[in-house]
Design a protein around this motif. Structure first.
Motif, PDB file in Angstrom:
ATOM      1  N   LEU A 275       0.880  -1.276  -0.060  1.00 41.04           N
ATOM      2  CA  LEU A 275      -0.108  -0.082   0.053  1.00 41.04           C
ATOM      3  C   LEU A 275       0.839   1.634   0.088  1.00 41.04           C
ATOM      4  CD1 LEU A 275      -2.667  -1.150   2.807  1.00 41.04           C
ATOM      5  CD2 LEU A 275      -2.690  -1.333   0.171  1.00 41.04           C
ATOM      6  N   LYS A 276       0.485   2.342  -0.667  1.00 42.82           N
ATOM      7  CA  LYS A 276       1.289   3.414  -0.897  1.00 42.82           C
ATOM      8  C   LYS A 276       1.214   4.361   0.246  1.00 42.82           C
ATOM      9  CE  LYS A 276       2.547   7.174  -4.236  1.00 42.82           C
ATOM     10  NZ  LYS A 276       2.041   7.976  -5.368  1.00 42.82           N
ATOM     11  N   ASP A 277       2.038   5.017   0.669  1.00 38.03           N
ATOM     12  CA  ASP A 277       2.008   6.033   1.865  1.00 38.03           C
ATOM     13  C   ASP A 277       1.148   5.590   2.983  1.00 38.03           C
ATOM     14  OD1 ASP A 277       3.583   7.574   0.115  1.00 38.03           O
ATOM     15  OD2 ASP A 277       1.659   8.584  -0.803  1.00 38.03           O
ATOM     16  N   PHE A 278       1.476   4.367   3.482  1.00 37.32           N
ATOM     17  CA  PHE A 278       0.538   3.897   4.540  1.00 37.32           C
ATOM     18  C   PHE A 278       1.155   4.658   6.045  1.00 37.32           C
ATOM     19  CE2 PHE A 278       0.106   0.919   8.068  1.00 37.32           C
ATOM     20  CZ  PHE A 278      -1.262   0.756   8.156  1.00 37.32           C
ATOM     21  N   LYS A 279       2.369   4.784   5.996  1.00 34.73           N
ATOM     22  CA  LYS A 279       2.848   5.541   7.416  1.00 34.73           C
ATOM     23  C   LYS A 279       2.167   6.810   7.334  1.00 34.73           C
ATOM     24  CE  LYS A 279       7.107   6.984   9.690  1.00 34.73           C
ATOM     25  NZ  LYS A 279       6.585   8.244   9.998  1.00 34.73           N
ATOM     26  N   ARG A 280       2.222   7.726   6.319  1.00 39.25           N
ATOM     27  CA  ARG A 280       1.451   8.863   6.417  1.00 39.25           C
ATOM     28  C   ARG A 280      -0.120   8.776   6.572  1.00 39.25           C
ATOM     29  NH1 ARG A 280      -1.523  11.659   2.657  1.00 39.25           N
ATOM     30  NH2 ARG A 280      -0.895  10.269   1.013  1.00 39.25           N
ATOM     31  N   TYR A 287      -3.951   5.021  14.531  1.00 34.45           N
ATOM     32  CA  TYR A 287      -3.455   3.671  14.215  1.00 34.45           C
ATOM     33  C   TYR A 287      -4.743   2.825  14.158  1.00 34.45           C
ATOM     34  CZ  TYR A 287       1.292   4.566  15.299  1.00 34.45           C
ATOM     35  OH  TYR A 287       2.689   5.019  15.267  1.00 34.45           O
ATOM     36  N   SER A 288      -5.978   3.307  14.753  1.00 33.00           N
ATOM     37  CA  SER A 288      -7.135   2.404  14.495  1.00 33.00           C
ATOM     38  C   SER A 288      -7.538   2.714  12.975  1.00 33.00           C
ATOM     39  CB  SER A 288      -8.354   3.193  15.459  1.00 33.00           C
ATOM     40  OG  SER A 288      -7.768   2.964  16.747  1.00 33.00           O
ATOM     41  N   ALA A 289      -7.509   3.860  12.645  1.00 34.00           N
ATOM     42  CA  ALA A 289      -7.880   3.971  11.007  1.00 34.00           C
ATOM     43  C   ALA A 289      -7.013   2.957  10.165  1.00 34.00           C
ATOM     44  CB  ALA A 289      -8.041   5.330  10.599  1.00 34.00           C
ATOM     45  N   GLY A 290      -5.543   3.079  10.407  1.00 34.67           N
ATOM     46  CA  GLY A 290      -4.700   2.268   9.843  1.00 34.67           C
ATOM     47  C   GLY A 290      -4.852   0.954   9.933  1.00 34.67           C
ATOM     48  N   ASP A 291      -5.445   0.402  11.127  1.00 31.08           N
ATOM     49  CA  ASP A 291      -5.774  -0.962  11.168  1.00 31.08           C
ATOM     50  C   ASP A 291      -6.874  -1.423  10.435  1.00 31.08           C
ATOM     51  OD1 ASP A 291      -3.585  -1.397  12.846  1.00 31.08           O
ATOM     52  OD2 ASP A 291      -4.630  -1.439  14.738  1.00 31.08           O
TER      53      ASP A 291
END
Length: 653
Positions: A275-280, A287-291
């Motif tokens: 996935l592109k730019d996941f850290k940003r 982190y909840s949205a990232g998960d």
């Protein structure tokens, strides 16, 4: 002898003993009574006759004495009447022979009756002139005794028959719960855990049923707890905590094992998805949205993975995913890549991302020459190339294929495989499976080969199944290969002097899902009924889970002929272990990915041991695949593994 029969014998014996005791006492008392009656009868007759004839004796009137004696004697109740003087000279002597009608001779011999003699003095005033001697006839006594005993015997037989009938009915009713307990015990042995209800009324049997119910529930609970423990550990050790996919550790062990297993994996694709730019994305939304994004990406990629039966999807780390697709043909690369890209685009369409540029896909080609690290490097370079191509790009990297796996078109493969089957060019090799510890042979696994040159098969290189089986399955010809292998093996068993060795045969999922194959297999097993118990049929784990109904039907068929069923490559999927209870398979082969350096991997050791304990509780033999080193072989007994297979044990021959 069953408990019910033993109880019936006991009851019958007790009835017989009671009858014999009663019978003997009754016979003895009756005989004594009749003998006393005979004695009394004789004495009364003697006394009466003596009083009657005494006056005539004094007058020496023998005619009257004789007449009076004959009147009494002619009635037939007396055996003898004798009148004699004081010197013992008979004045009148009458004797009636003993003749008995309706009484068996053996009965008279067995129960002789004594006939006491009655006596009376003949007096002339105060002077005795003679005496009367009378013996009663025993015929009527014998007849009475015979009738009493015969009636008593008939009554006993009738009452005993009625008592036994009632006893049988009562015993069946009382012992019926024991039959259910027996069935419950058999069910527990067959990996089922029923609870008997309602409870019987008999207190002793009720306690037995309650104890069996507690045991059944406890065994079920123990297996459930062990399964939950193993499943929980597997999730913790081998699955990514966010997406639930296989983690990097599990995937790398699987990749290394597959690359080393030329029997099964000769070529395929390794896809890296990032996935592109996941850290940003994490920094901006938390982190909840990232998960949540990772979970959504995993579900989309799973949809793609499920369309490729021989594939393994993993979440390596962060925003990186990997998909290994075995035996993927050249013309399938572009469709697979487009499916993966479409899955990424679906994340944007769902509204989770603002930028349509979601990620990229790099695909590396495995041709049988690379190591795991080289294949990963190739796929990673392809991923970098895809990132340079632009939004949602993909790139495919491939080295030149070896001569052995030269490119063949579908038509050429169909002709080659069809000719091999038609001309009986299928060859079988065997790899031993031995018991841990004493290395006793458990069975031989059958490996299928096809000569590369069908015109000169005896001097041609043999192609392994990993080279041609993917093409066989893609062309829908797996049924033909499986039938050819089974038929050839059964012919060899028929002609072989060895009548003990078992053989394990791999079945294609395509075969068991094809209408008519199971019926054909049933016919073959019926024709070779004597050799059928020596066969073990193996199915891959993912196939067992996917075709559970057909596998159940296959199990019933094999059980009828004494053949066995094995689950191959167990542990690759993360399906529940509970289905093992209902399937009742005989063997479980743990995937070779768990055996790689297991002596140094405590997590793999724990999982294998827990799996072995669960299997043994279900009476399943556990076998380790891909045992390649002595160190792995030595640790297997401590993990409760029953058998092993691999190059350290023996190569295919």
């Amino acid at each position: 002898m069953t408990l019910s029969k033993q109880l019936m014998v006991l009851i019958a014996t007790l009835l017989l003993l009671v009858f014999l005791g009663t019978f003997l006492i009754s016979v003895h008392n009756t005989r004594d009574y009749l003998e006393k009656q005979l004695e009394s009868h004789a004495q009364d007759a003697a006394t009466s006759l003596g009083l009657s004839i005494s006056p005539y004796l004094a007058e020496r009137d023998l005619a009257t004495i004789t007449s009076m004696t004959d009147v009494i004697f002619d009635r037939g109740f007396y055996r003898s009447i004798r009148i004699e003087d004081m010197q013992g000279k008979p004045l009148v002597d009458r004797v009636l022979p003993v003749q008995l009608e309706g009484v068996p001779e053996w009965f008279i011999d067995a129960l002789p009756l004594t006939t006491p003699e009655g006596t009376a003095a003949l007096m002339d005033g105060w002077v005795q002139r003679g005496q009367v001697l009378v013996r009663s006839h025993p015929g009527y006594a014998y007849r009475q005794l015979w009738q009493n005993i015969a009636g008593m015997l008939r009554w006993f037989l009738v009452s005993a028959a009625i008592a036994l009938l009632i006893g049988v009915l009562l015993l069946k009713r009382v012992l019926r719960p024991l039959k259910s307990v027996e069935g419950q015990a058999d069910a527990i042995c067959n990996r089922e855990f029923p609870i008997l209800e309602p409870l019987p009324r008999t207190p002793d049997i009720r306690r037995i049923v309650e104890a069996m119910n507690r045991m059944s529930a406890k065994v079920r609970q123990m297996l459930d707890e062990l399964e939950r423990l193993a499943a929980g550990f597997r999730r913790q050790a081998y699955q990514h905590p966010v997406t639930g996919l296989a983690n990097k550790r599990f995937f790398m062990d699987l990749l290394v094992n597959q690359i080393d297993s030329t029997e099964e994996f000769s070529h395929g694709l390794l896809c890296l998805v990032q996935l592109k730019d996941f850290k940003r994305y994490n920094d901006e939304r938390g982190y909840s949205a990232g998960d949540a994004l990772l979970e959504a990406a995993a579900r989309e990629l799973e949809k793609v993975s499920k369309q490729w039966p021989r594939s393994q999807l993993a979440h390596l780390a962060g925003a990186d995913f990997a998909l290994l697709v075995e035996e993927c043909a050249d013309d399938q690369v572009a469709p697979l890549a487009e499916q993966l890209v479409a899955a990424l685009a679906g994340l944007y369409a769902s509204g989770k991302l603002d930028n349509p540029d979601v990620g990229h896909v790099g695909i590396g080609w495995f041709d049988g020459r690379q190591s795991a690290s080289e294949l990963l490097a190739e796929a990673d370079m392809a991923l970098r190339s895809a990132q340079r191509q632009g939004a949602n790009g993909w790139h495919f990297s491939r080295l030149d294929a070896t001569e052995v796996v030269r490119v063949r078109g579908a038509a050429e493969w169909r002709e080659f495989i069809g000719e091999a089957v038609e001309r009986d060019r299928i060859r079988l090799q065997y790899q031993p499976v031995v018991a841990c510890g004493d290395r006793q042979l458990l069975h031989q696994e059958v490996l299928v080969r096809i000569p590369q040159d069908l015109e000169n098969p005896d001097h041609s290189r043999l192609l392994t199944a990993g080279l041609f089986m993917p093409q066989v399955e893609s062309l829908g010809m797996a049924v033909d290969i499986d039938k050819a292998v089974i038929s050839r093996l059964l012919r060899q068993l028929r002609d072989s002097a060895d009548e003990q060795t078992r053989y394990a045969v791999n079945l294609s999922l395509q075969s068991i899902s094809t209408d008519g194959f199971v019926e054909w297999l049933s016919g073959q097993l019926a024709e070779h009924r004597d050799h059928a118990p020596r066969l073990i049929f193996e199915l891959p784990e993912y196939g067992v889970v996917s075709f559970i109904d057909r596998v159940t039907a296959l199990l019933e068929l094999l059980a009828g002929y004494g053949a066995k069923l094995s689950i191959d490559h167990f542990g690759r999927s993360f399906s529940s272990l509970a289905y093992l209870r209902s399937l009742k398979v005989d063997y479980l082969k743990i995937d070779g990915s768990f055996m790689r350096s297991i002596e140094e991997n405590s997590d793999n050791q724990f999982f294998v041991q827990a799996l072995a304990e669960i299997a043994h509780g279900l009476e399943i033999v556990v076998i380790a695949e891909a045992v390649e080193t002595e160190s792995v072989w030595k640790i297997l007994p401590s993990l409760h593994v029953d058998g092993a297979q691999g190059y350290f044990i023996g190569r295919p021959e």
